[in-house]
Design an enzyme around this catalytic site. Structure first.
Site: not given
Length: 303
Positions: A12, A57, A159, A176, A224, A252
């Protein structure tokens, strides 16, 4: 054509449980969404339709609510452990139980001239706490985590230096906005009742703190890199955890072109950005304690 039955489970899903504990005029609330999945000797219900080994269930749903009353909800992890143990040990045909819990946080409403109201709450608009308990009668696996933890650094992120080909139009960014909505899971090295269990609530709060501190303190040259720093910080400070996995959408923020209006959109003088919700980069990865094997699914929504 001959066929065989593969992996299967039933249960369930999304049992919404709210437990109120009254401590005089001060009340405590636990708000959970609990999903149960059971597997074992279930071949005949698939082959012939025999329900002889099937716990309904509806019964699993009732058990969730009864356990909330009988055992209380000390933590999402402990509640899941009680349920998983019950289903595996009380039914011969059930060999494995997986219990997933989402926990929604509430905080007390501050009342003028009266401190905080002991029985009035407002839903926290932050992350959702998660845990998954798996038990097969011998081995335990506890994977906890969170989702929708939205964070943003308004600077200390860049970046640049990336591969460029004929289709690359993105300009390099030396300053940024870095924003993401963290979805993370961490696997405990607790394996059963023969060793003390972690303080689940304290562990969650400490992991969350280390995630936020790592995000805030990392000068990020890529999302990363930030992912790795977050996972490594958790493992460096929390010995009860062996594996951390993240899914981080890159939310972004692009500078708006204001030149048509005769305005210079300068980051040094209060820049204006547009927040783009899609498409978005999706950064995923696992950080492991050395010598440990990865066991959290790559897809964090997978069983």
């Amino acid at each position: 054509m001959p066929t065989i039955l593969g992996q299967n489970q039933y249960g369930k899903a999304e049992n919404r449980v709210v437990k109120i504990t009254r401590d005089g005029a001060t009340h405590h609330i636990k708000d959970l969404n609990v999903s149960i999945a059971l597997s074992g000797d279930m071949e005949e219900v698939h082959y012939s339709g025999s329900n002889a080994n099937v716990l309904p269930t509806d019964t699993t749903k009732n058990t969730v609510f009864a356990f909330a009353k009988e055992h209380g909800v000390e933590s999402a992890e402990q509640f899941g452990i009680h349920l998983a143990r019950h289903f595996v040990t009380s039914q011969d045909a059930i060999h494995r139980a997986r219990v997933r819990v989402e926990e929604y946080a509430w905080e007390r409403i501050a009342v003028p001239d009266a401190g905080r109201a002991g029985h009035s709450f407002v839903r926290k608009g932050q992350e959702t706490r998660l845990t998954q308990i798996t038990y097969d009668g011998e081995r335990w696996e506890v994977v906890s985590g969170l989702k929708d933890l939205t964070v943003l650094n308004s600077t200390d992120s860049e970046f640049r230096g990336y591969v460029k080909d004929r289709y690359t139009t993105l300009e390099e960014a030396y300053d940024r906005i870095l924003a993401t909505s963290v979805s993370g899971r961490w696997r405990f090295n607790w394996t059963g009742d023969d060793q003390p269990a972690p303080d689940w609530d304290d562990s969650y709060e400490q992991v969350r703190r280390h995630l936020l501190e790592a995000f805030a303190e990392t000068y990020s040259r890529s999302l990363q890199q930030t992912l790795h720093r977050m996972g490594a910080r958790v493992l460096d400070h929390r010995g009860e955890i062996d594996e951390v996995r993240f899914s981080l959408p890159n939310s972004h923020h692009f500078l708006v072109d204001l030149e048509p209006f005769g305005l210079e959109n300068d980051t040094a003088d209060g820049a204006v950005y547009v927040a783009a919700d899609r498409p978005y980069g999706l950064i995923e990865g696992t950080v492991l304690r050395e010598g440990c094997e990865a066991r959290i699914p790559v897809d964090l929504t997978s069983p």
